[in-house]
Design an enzyme around this catalytic site. Structure first.
Site, short mmCIF file in Angstrom:
data_model
loop_
_atom_site.label_atom_id
_atom_site.label_comp_id
_atom_site.label_asym_id
_atom_site.label_seq_id
_atom_site.Cartn_x
_atom_site.Cartn_y
_atom_site.Cartn_z
N SER A 12 -11.71 27.87 91.52
CA SER A 12 -13.12 28.22 91.63
C SER A 12 -13.84 27.20 92.49
CB SER A 12 -13.77 28.29 90.25
OG SER A 12 -15.17 28.44 90.39
N MET A 72 -22.22 37.64 89.79
CA MET A 72 -22.96 37.50 88.53
C MET A 72 -24.45 37.67 88.87
SD MET A 72 -20.85 34.37 86.78
CE MET A 72 -20.18 33.72 88.32
N GLY A 146 -22.31 31.39 83.96
CA GLY A 146 -23.50 30.70 84.40
C GLY A 146 -23.28 29.25 84.78
N PHE A 147 -22.32 28.59 84.14
CA PHE A 147 -22.08 27.18 84.41
C PHE A 147 -20.59 26.87 84.34
CE2 PHE A 147 -26.31 27.49 82.57
CZ PHE A 147 -27.07 26.78 83.48
N GLY A 148 -20.16 25.89 85.11
CA GLY A 148 -18.78 25.43 85.05
C GLY A 148 -18.60 24.42 83.93
N ASP A 179 -11.28 33.85 83.52
CA ASP A 179 -12.11 32.81 84.12
C ASP A 179 -12.91 32.11 83.04
OD1 ASP A 179 -13.80 31.24 85.62
OD2 ASP A 179 -14.86 32.89 86.58
N GLY A 180 -12.72 30.78 82.94
CA GLY A 180 -13.55 29.98 82.07
C GLY A 180 -12.79 29.07 81.14
N GLY A 181 -12.88 27.78 81.35
CA GLY A 181 -12.26 26.81 80.45
C GLY A 181 -10.75 26.78 80.48
N GLY A 201 -11.73 25.98 87.64
CA GLY A 201 -12.61 25.16 88.45
C GLY A 201 -12.45 23.70 88.11
N SER A 202 -13.11 23.25 87.05
CA SER A 202 -13.01 21.85 86.65
C SER A 202 -11.59 21.47 86.26
CB SER A 202 -13.98 21.55 85.50
OG SER A 202 -13.69 22.34 84.36
#
Length: 229
Positions: A12, A72, A146-148, A179-181, A201-202
């Site tokens: 990401s 989004m 909404g946030f990474g 997607d996410g975490g 991403g992170s």
């Protein structure tokens, strides 16, 4: 048991350094990333504002990797042609933002790109059951968008397994993306639940060596060759 295709890793760019975006893209290419995931937020559908078609067009000029654009945004139909023109290869829209979802999916496909449909964590998976034969991909959010850098929501495993079963029981050609975490410590479990494409991403960019992290993630998934459906 369903034989698996190799995992698709889609870093990401929300977590990239935008002051040196081309350098980060080159690093991701060298590391073997499969897609580039682009989070488009409008400050209305989600509480954040990120990038638009101009950045996608700039990315298209510097890479041949597929651009996986996650919209989004409210009223996505208004902006789909702009993202196609900018060079998107995959456009995903949210069930929650599309009152006429089938029409939106057909609109995306008519413009010659892949169409994805996204579900927020609390949206019932039944919301995509009717669109599965038409969609190229279902994107399951494992955080609230909404946030990474958010914590992974483990209901993803159950939700992915359910949709995977629907896809394989009907013989459909539809991918599942998550997607996410998602990080090295849970990526194999996510993949084993039936997910084909994994956004991180992170989990990638916070590593001391993001390129090596991609290789480690891929290796973790290589030990998973089947999924129960």
């Amino acid at each position: 048991m369903q034989k698996r295709n190799p995992v698709i890793i889609a870093p990401s760019l929300l977590s990239a350094n935008f002051a040196r975006l081309e350098e980060d893209v080159r690093m991701l290419e060298k590391a073997g990333a499969d897609w580039l995931h682009i989070d488009v937020m409008d400050g209305h559908f989600v509480p954040n504002i990120t990038i638009g078609p101009l950045v996608v067009a700039a990315l298209r000029k510097i890479t041949k990797l597929p651009l996986d654009c996650h919209l989004m945004i409210t009223e996505p139909d208004r902006y789909i042609p702009d993202f196609v023109k900018a060079g998107a290869n995959i456009i995903t829209v949210h069930v929650e933002a599309c009152p006429h979802l089938h029409r939106t999916v057909q609109h995306i496909k008519s413009l010659g790109v892949k169409a994805g449909v996204t579900l927020n964590p609390a949206t019932p998976v039944s919301s995509v059951k009717e669109i599965l034969p038409d969609a190229d991909m279902i994107l399951l959010m494992s955080v609230n968008p909404g946030f990474g850098g958010q914590e992974f929501i483990p209901s993803l495993y159950r939700r992915a397994a359910t949709i995977s079963q629907w896809i394989h029981s009907q013989g459909l050609n539809c991918l599942i993306e998550a997607d996410g975490g998602i990080k090295l410590d849970n990526i194999a479990d996510v993949y084993a639940s039936g997910v084909d494409a994994i956004v991180s991403g992170s989990g990638i960019f916070s590593a001391s060596d993001p390129g090596s992290m991609i290789a480690s993630m891929r290796k973790a998934c290589s030990n998973v060759d089947t999924v129960s459906v």
